[in-house]
Scaffold this motif. Structure first.
Motif, mmCIF file in Angstrom:
data_model
loop_
_atom_site.group_PDB
_atom_site.id
_atom_site.type_symbol
_atom_site.label_atom_id
_atom_site.label_comp_id
_atom_site.label_asym_id
_atom_site.label_seq_id
_atom_site.Cartn_x
_atom_site.Cartn_y
_atom_site.Cartn_z
ATOM 1 N N UNK A 126 -1.652 -1.592 10.332
ATOM 2 C CA UNK A 126 -2.307 -0.681 9.412
ATOM 3 C C UNK A 126 -1.605 -0.582 8.055
ATOM 4 N N UNK A 127 -0.650 -1.458 7.819
ATOM 5 C CA UNK A 127 0.111 -1.447 6.575
ATOM 6 C C UNK A 127 -0.772 -1.907 5.421
ATOM 7 N N UNK A 128 -0.848 -1.088 4.378
ATOM 8 C CA UNK A 128 -1.584 -1.487 3.188
ATOM 9 C C UNK A 128 -0.717 -2.453 2.375
ATOM 10 N N UNK A 129 -1.278 -3.580 2.017
ATOM 11 C CA UNK A 129 -0.550 -4.562 1.214
ATOM 12 C C UNK A 129 -0.869 -4.395 -0.266
ATOM 13 N N UNK A 130 -2.106 -4.032 -0.538
ATOM 14 C CA UNK A 130 -2.543 -3.801 -1.912
ATOM 15 C C UNK A 130 -3.408 -2.555 -1.940
ATOM 16 N N UNK A 131 -3.522 -1.972 -3.097
ATOM 17 C CA UNK A 131 -4.400 -0.804 -3.208
ATOM 18 C C UNK A 131 -5.838 -1.242 -3.099
ATOM 19 N N UNK A 132 -6.610 -0.435 -2.412
ATOM 20 C CA UNK A 132 -8.040 -0.754 -2.228
ATOM 21 C C UNK A 132 -8.831 -0.390 -3.459
#
Length: 132
Positions: A126-132
């Motif tokens: 669930x780690x965000x890599x980039x902002x959505x």
């Protein structure tokens, strides 16, 4: 210390993940590559994985991270081949292989609890890599 085994169909992938993890953690964490087949081809080998588990095991347990398909099945077979005392402290994480490996390795430096390491690896999904 909890040991970590990285299982990929490609030895280059599993070796690269081990290299990346070792840049982030102490040398005393055993992170072992079990990628590809014994003859250097793409695929998986339950016996090779079992040997990696035995090498990674210091008595506290082993977390296995896998890529796809037969790496899961071969890891399950490898765990079944272990002696009972090792089998009960060996888990296959439902985690992304790169991010999960890094999270598990870092957590293994902080905690010697297999459940903590399992949770850290699985949370990497669930780690965000980039902002959505």
């Amino acid at each position: 210390m909890i040991g970590i085994v990285i299982v990929s169909h490609s030895n280059k992938i599993s070796t690269g993940i081990v290299e990346l993890c070792k840049e982030m953690v102490r040398d005393d964490i055993k992170i072992i590559s079990a990628g590809g087949t014994r003859d250097g081809k793409l695929g998986t080998d339950a016996t090779l994985i079992m040997e990696a588990i035995e090498e990674a095991n210091s008595g506290d347990g082993v977390a296995i991270l896998v890529d796809i398909g037969s790496s899961i099945m071969s890891s399950e077979i490898a765990v079944e081949m272990l002696p009972e005392d090792m089998r009960k402290n060996t888990i296959i994480l439902n985690a992304p292989i790169v991010e999960g490996s890094l999270a598990a390795a870092i957590q293994a430096c902080i905690s010697n609890d297999l459940e903590d390491i399992k949770r850290a690896g699985m949370e990497a999904k669930y780690m965000d890599k980039v902002e959505s």
